[in-house]
Design a protein around this motif. Structure first.
Motif, PDB file in Angstrom:
ATOM      1  N   ASP A  85       0.559  -5.199  18.374  1.00 26.98           N
ATOM      2  CA  ASP A  85      -0.561  -6.089  18.727  1.00 26.98           C
ATOM      3  C   ASP A  85      -1.891  -5.348  18.638  1.00 26.98           C
ATOM      4  OD1 ASP A  85       1.224  -8.130  19.171  1.00 26.98           O
ATOM      5  OD2 ASP A  85       1.319  -7.840  21.343  1.00 26.98           O
ATOM      6  N   ALA A  86      -1.900  -4.097  19.105  1.00 29.19           N
ATOM      7  CA  ALA A  86      -3.137  -3.311  19.034  1.00 29.19           C
ATOM      8  C   ALA A  86      -3.505  -2.990  17.590  1.00 29.19           C
ATOM      9  CB  ALA A  86      -2.976  -2.024  19.847  1.00 29.19           C
ATOM     10  N   VAL A  87      -2.489  -2.698  16.758  1.00 27.53           N
ATOM     11  CA  VAL A  87      -2.750  -2.401  15.345  1.00 27.53           C
ATOM     12  C   VAL A  87      -3.324  -3.627  14.637  1.00 27.53           C
ATOM     13  CG1 VAL A  87      -1.635  -1.899  13.136  1.00 27.53           C
ATOM     14  CG2 VAL A  87      -1.086  -0.529  15.154  1.00 27.53           C
ATOM     15  N   ALA A  88      -2.734  -4.798  14.877  1.00 24.42           N
ATOM     16  CA  ALA A  88      -3.171  -6.014  14.191  1.00 24.42           C
ATOM     17  C   ALA A  88      -4.562  -6.452  14.617  1.00 24.42           C
ATOM     18  CB  ALA A  88      -2.173  -7.138  14.446  1.00 24.42           C
ATOM     19  N   THR A  89      -5.038  -5.952  15.746  1.00 27.51           N
ATOM     20  CA  THR A  89      -6.376  -6.320  16.210  1.00 27.51           C
ATOM     21  C   THR A  89      -7.463  -5.780  15.296  1.00 27.51           C
ATOM     22  OG1 THR A  89      -5.591  -6.335  18.497  1.00 27.51           O
ATOM     23  CG2 THR A  89      -7.966  -6.188  18.167  1.00 27.51           C
ATOM     24  N   HIS A  90      -7.225  -4.615  14.699  1.00 34.50           N
ATOM     25  CA  HIS A  90      -8.236  -3.951  13.867  1.00 34.50           C
ATOM     26  C   HIS A  90      -8.136  -4.486  12.440  1.00 34.50           C
ATOM     27  CE1 HIS A  90      -8.933  -1.246  17.213  1.00 34.50           C
ATOM     28  NE2 HIS A  90      -7.652  -0.953  17.237  1.00 34.50           N
ATOM     29  N   ARG A  91      -8.862  -5.550  12.181  1.00 29.02           N
ATOM     30  CA  ARG A  91      -8.834  -6.192  10.864  1.00 29.02           C
ATOM     31  C   ARG A  91      -9.949  -5.624   9.984  1.00 29.02           C
ATOM     32  NH1 ARG A  91      -6.306 -11.148  11.083  1.00 29.02           N
ATOM     33  NH2 ARG A  91      -6.446 -11.085   8.816  1.00 29.02           N
ATOM     34  N   ILE A 115       0.008 -12.186   8.710  1.00 29.08           N
ATOM     35  CA  ILE A 115      -1.160 -11.836   7.913  1.00 29.08           C
ATOM     36  C   ILE A 115      -0.717 -10.858   6.828  1.00 29.08           C
ATOM     37  CG2 ILE A 115      -2.864 -12.241   9.733  1.00 29.08           C
ATOM     38  CD1 ILE A 115      -2.761  -9.324  10.431  1.00 29.08           C
ATOM     39  N   GLU A 116      -1.625 -10.466   5.949  1.00 28.64           N
ATOM     40  CA  GLU A 116      -1.298  -9.517   4.883  1.00 28.64           C
ATOM     41  C   GLU A 116      -1.599  -8.099   5.341  1.00 28.64           C
ATOM     42  OE1 GLU A 116      -3.123 -10.469   1.221  1.00 28.64           O
ATOM     43  OE2 GLU A 116      -2.194 -12.450   1.057  1.00 28.64           O
ATOM     44  N   PRO A 117      -0.770  -7.116   4.941  1.00 27.12           N
ATOM     45  CA  PRO A 117      -1.004  -5.731   5.377  1.00 27.12           C
ATOM     46  C   PRO A 117      -2.358  -5.184   4.959  1.00 27.12           C
ATOM     47  CG  PRO A 117       1.182  -5.963   4.397  1.00 27.12           C
ATOM     48  CD  PRO A 117       0.460  -7.244   4.138  1.00 27.12           C
ATOM     49  N   ARG A 118      -2.868  -5.639   3.806  1.00 28.60           N
ATOM     50  CA  ARG A 118      -4.131  -5.114   3.306  1.00 28.60           C
ATOM     51  C   ARG A 118      -5.323  -5.534   4.173  1.00 28.60           C
ATOM     52  NH1 ARG A 118      -4.137  -0.936  -0.362  1.00 28.60           N
ATOM     53  NH2 ARG A 118      -2.485  -1.202  -1.891  1.00 28.60           N
ATOM     54  N   THR A 119      -5.117  -6.515   5.053  1.00 28.48           N
ATOM     55  CA  THR A 119      -6.222  -6.984   5.899  1.00 28.48           C
ATOM     56  C   THR A 119      -6.303  -6.208   7.207  1.00 28.48           C
ATOM     57  OG1 THR A 119      -4.857  -8.683   6.969  1.00 28.48           O
ATOM     58  CG2 THR A 119      -5.978  -9.287   4.916  1.00 28.48           C
ATOM     59  N   ILE A 120      -5.429  -5.217   7.420  1.00 29.05           N
ATOM     60  CA  ILE A 120      -5.422  -4.434   8.654  1.00 29.05           C
ATOM     61  C   ILE A 120      -5.976  -3.046   8.355  1.00 29.05           C
ATOM     62  CG2 ILE A 120      -4.007  -3.583  10.554  1.00 29.05           C
ATOM     63  CD1 ILE A 120      -1.975  -5.698   9.925  1.00 29.05           C
ATOM     64  N   SER A 121      -6.752  -2.522   9.270  1.00 25.13           N
ATOM     65  CA  SER A 121      -7.384  -1.219   9.090  1.00 25.13           C
ATOM     66  C   SER A 121      -6.346  -0.097   9.145  1.00 25.13           C
ATOM     67  CB  SER A 121      -8.440  -0.997  10.171  1.00 25.13           C
ATOM     68  OG  SER A 121      -8.891   0.340  10.181  1.00 25.13           O
ATOM     69  N   GLY A 167       0.776  -1.234   0.000  1.00 24.19           N
ATOM     70  CA  GLY A 167       0.000   0.000   0.000  1.00 24.19           C
ATOM     71  C   GLY A 167       0.803   1.276   0.000  1.00 24.19           C
ATOM     72  N   ALA A 168       2.132   1.207  -0.055  1.00 25.02           N
ATOM     73  CA  ALA A 168       2.961   2.413  -0.001  1.00 25.02           C
ATOM     74  C   ALA A 168       2.833   3.228  -1.285  1.00 25.02           C
ATOM     75  CB  ALA A 168       4.422   2.044   0.232  1.00 25.02           C
ATOM     76  N   VAL A 169       2.990   4.554  -1.170  1.00 21.41           N
ATOM     77  CA  VAL A 169       3.067   5.435  -2.331  1.00 21.41           C
ATOM     78  C   VAL A 169       4.516   5.463  -2.798  1.00 21.41           C
ATOM     79  CG1 VAL A 169       2.802   7.780  -3.182  1.00 21.41           C
ATOM     80  CG2 VAL A 169       1.132   6.850  -1.591  1.00 21.41           C
ATOM     81  N   ILE A 204       3.098   5.045   8.241  1.00 27.52           N
ATOM     82  CA  ILE A 204       2.013   4.250   8.830  1.00 27.52           C
ATOM     83  C   ILE A 204       1.896   2.916   8.111  1.00 27.52           C
ATOM     84  CG2 ILE A 204      -0.480   4.160   9.213  1.00 27.52           C
ATOM     85  CD1 ILE A 204      -0.356   7.225   9.515  1.00 27.52           C
ATOM     86  N   ARG A 205       2.086   2.918   6.787  1.00 28.64           N
ATOM     87  CA  ARG A 205       2.091   1.662   6.045  1.00 28.64           C
ATOM     88  C   ARG A 205       3.238   0.758   6.517  1.00 28.64           C
ATOM     89  NH1 ARG A 205      -2.502  -0.127   3.880  1.00 28.64           N
ATOM     90  NH2 ARG A 205      -3.572   1.497   2.718  1.00 28.64           N
ATOM     91  N   THR A 206       4.343   1.362   6.933  1.00 27.58           N
ATOM     92  CA  THR A 206       5.445   0.573   7.473  1.00 27.58           C
ATOM     93  C   THR A 206       5.028  -0.119   8.766  1.00 27.58           C
ATOM     94  OG1 THR A 206       7.040   2.136   6.515  1.00 27.58           O
ATOM     95  CG2 THR A 206       7.846   0.667   8.233  1.00 27.58           C
ATOM     96  N   ILE A 207       4.311   0.596   9.623  1.00 27.05           N
ATOM     97  CA  ILE A 207       3.825  -0.007  10.864  1.00 27.05           C
ATOM     98  C   ILE A 207       2.837  -1.132  10.558  1.00 27.05           C
ATOM     99  CG2 ILE A 207       2.506   0.476  12.966  1.00 27.05           C
ATOM    100  CD1 ILE A 207       3.717   3.260  12.963  1.00 27.05           C
ATOM    101  N   LEU A 208       1.984  -0.938   9.559  1.00 21.96           N
ATOM    102  CA  LEU A 208       1.067  -2.009   9.154  1.00 21.96           C
ATOM    103  C   LEU A 208       1.839  -3.236   8.674  1.00 21.96           C
ATOM    104  CD1 LEU A 208      -1.658   0.033   7.226  1.00 21.96           C
ATOM    105  CD2 LEU A 208      -1.936  -1.134   9.394  1.00 21.96           C
TER     106      LEU A 208
END
Length: 470
Positions: free
Chosen positions: A425-431, A384-390, A183-185, A371-375
């Motif tokens: 862990d908190a970021v990955a929770t939001h799918r 998991i795949e980055p595109r599956t995280i909010s 998802g990076a530009v 932020i995409r790096t954190i994802l």
């Protein structure tokens, strides 16, 4: 670029890295590397006095301003004061003038270089499992941005000609390449909304130099142009687009690959505006193109049948179903622009000069890529795949953790890694839920407020109000 204290420069680089999880033993920690920042700073080729608003402090405050829900300069300076006090330093002035001048002093190339290199570094280090059939896919799309109605902005990015003077806002057209895997530009172009070459197709020619052989460009039907498809294929780059509305497909012709799937020869156009007649005659007369009909049966989709156009001719390696799934993934470019324009509030810019507007855009791109790096880090940790995280969930979580990272970032490496892991862990929770059968009407429920539209310039309306009062 010379600095009075190189040690302080490294300290500021590391502080900036810690704010976006760019140190420690996590993956992707060298996306925003010290070398990248140093190269961008050295390219300035100017002496910078050691003051409160050094280049990296200015960049950090600007990034905080972009990520915050309050985009005002006053709130950005207030966050800097709070940080200095927490570090035992004397507070700086609460006036915003020094900060605004510091943003002006930093050249636009500094912002663009850091933003581009960060996105490209993230894409280069993406997990091979996130690729499409082992190939890098880049989604290309464009959009428009609005900005304050100042004479400088109107001159550089005029409002649409259909609007009367004083009633519209300056409008900029942008186009970007997004990595489908993370998802990076990777790169972005800007121009005014109208004029020769000021189209998404014209900006594509400005951006495609960074493309590599083996890449796949995924775009909408406006990119279905013979010359551009040929030039990319000549460099080993395949394209997947939708058939342009001015073309028709006849599946009775060509080499049949299956039902609604064939290879045909597209004749060279008789005229291409971007090249002269002699160069046009040097091009081949035919171009091999694959056309595949895709039937859309899901409720809520506007189109019932679409025709996908591609230079991926091998039907065994890339089936018609693969093409249908890949073209549907093009919608991720729309979602990425939504993340930039709505989640990060880039749809209406705040700066009042064209140069600062472009700097504001590049700072948005840098914050978006970080932020995409954190994802990507959260996706790698949880397999998991980055595109599956909010994306919005990641922005909210990072904004909540950043004061803690700024206050306790100088503690032991183990403690920082503990904070990073809790954040991931908190970021990955939001799918992002996969709801293939969900559909919604394309209608609005909430009514707009019943205010009259401004049909005259503001100064004219103010004079009329004064006349009525007198």
């Amino acid at each position: 670029m010379s600095f009075s204290n190189y040690g302080r420069l490294r300290t500021q680089v590391r502080f900036l890295q810690r704010q976006f999880l760019q140190d420690g033993d996590l993956p992707f920690t060298d996306v925003l590397s010290e070398r990248t920042v140093e190269q961008a700073l050295k390219a300035l080729n100017v002496a910078w006095l050691d003051r409160v608003y050094s280049p990296l402090v200015t960049l950090w405050v600007f990034l905080g301003q972009i990520l915050s829900q309050d985009h005002s300069c006053r709130a950005a300076v207030a966050r800097l004061i709070a940080h200095r006090v927490s570090q035992g330093l004397s507070p700086c002035s609460a006036e915003t003038g020094a900060y605004c001048q510091a943003r002006k002093r930093l050249p636009e190339k500094f912002y663009s270089d850091v933003a581009r290199k960060t996105g490209q570094a993230l894409d280069d280090k993406s997990d091979a499992r996130w690729l499409w059939k082992g190939r890098r896919v880049l989604a290309y799309d464009g959009s428009t941005l609005s900005m304050p109605d100042t004479p400088e902005n109107q001159k550089a990015y005029p409002q649409p000609p259909q609007q009367q003077p004083g009633l519209g806002f300056p409008l900029m057209r942008i186009a970007a390449f997004f990595s489908l895997s993370c998802g990076a530009v990777l790169d972005l172009a800007m121009c005014s909304n109208s004029g020769k070459g000021h189209s998404e197709l014209g900006m594509l020619r400005q951006l495609w130099d960074f493309l590599r052989s083996g890449d796949v460009v995924l775009a909408d039907r406006y990119m279905c142009a013979w010359h551009e498809i040929f030039l990319m294929k000549q460099r080993g780059i395949d394209s997947v687009t939708r058939l342009h509305h001015c073309r028709t497909a006849d599946f009775r012709r060509g080499k049949r690959l299956g039902k609604g799937d064939h290879i045909v020869q597209w004749r060279r156009p008789g005229r291409i505006r971007s090249i002269d007649w002699q160069d046009l005659k040097s091009l081949p007369e035919q171009l091999m193109i694959r056309e595949t009909r895709v039937e859309v049966q899901q409720p809520g989709f506007r189109s019932q049948n679409i025709i996908v156009v591609t230079t991926l001719l091998d039907a065994e390696e890339v089936t018609a179903s693969d093409l249908a799934d890949l073209y549907r993934a093009r919608w991720n470019a729309e979602l990425d622009f939504r993340s930039l324009k709505q989640t990060m509030q880039m749809d209406i810019l705040r700066c009042k000069t064209p140069e600062l507007v472009r700097k504001e855009i590049w700072t948005h791109i840098l914050a978006y890529n970080l932020i995409r790096t954190i994802l990507a880090q959260a996706a790698s940790k949880h397999d998991i795949e980055p595109r599956t995280i909010s994306f919005k969930g990641a922005v909210q979580t990072l904004e909540a953790f950043q004061p803690l990272l700024a206050m306790h970032g100088d503690r032991s490496r183990e403690y920082r890694l503990h904070l990073y892991n809790k954040l991931l862990d908190a970021v990955a929770t939001h799918r992002v839920a996969d709801r293939p059968d969900r559909f919604e009407p394309r209608q609005r429920k909430r009514r707009q407020k019943k205010y009259d539209r401004m049909m005259k310039p503001r100064n004219v309306l103010k004079r009329e109000m004064l006349k009525r009062l007198t």
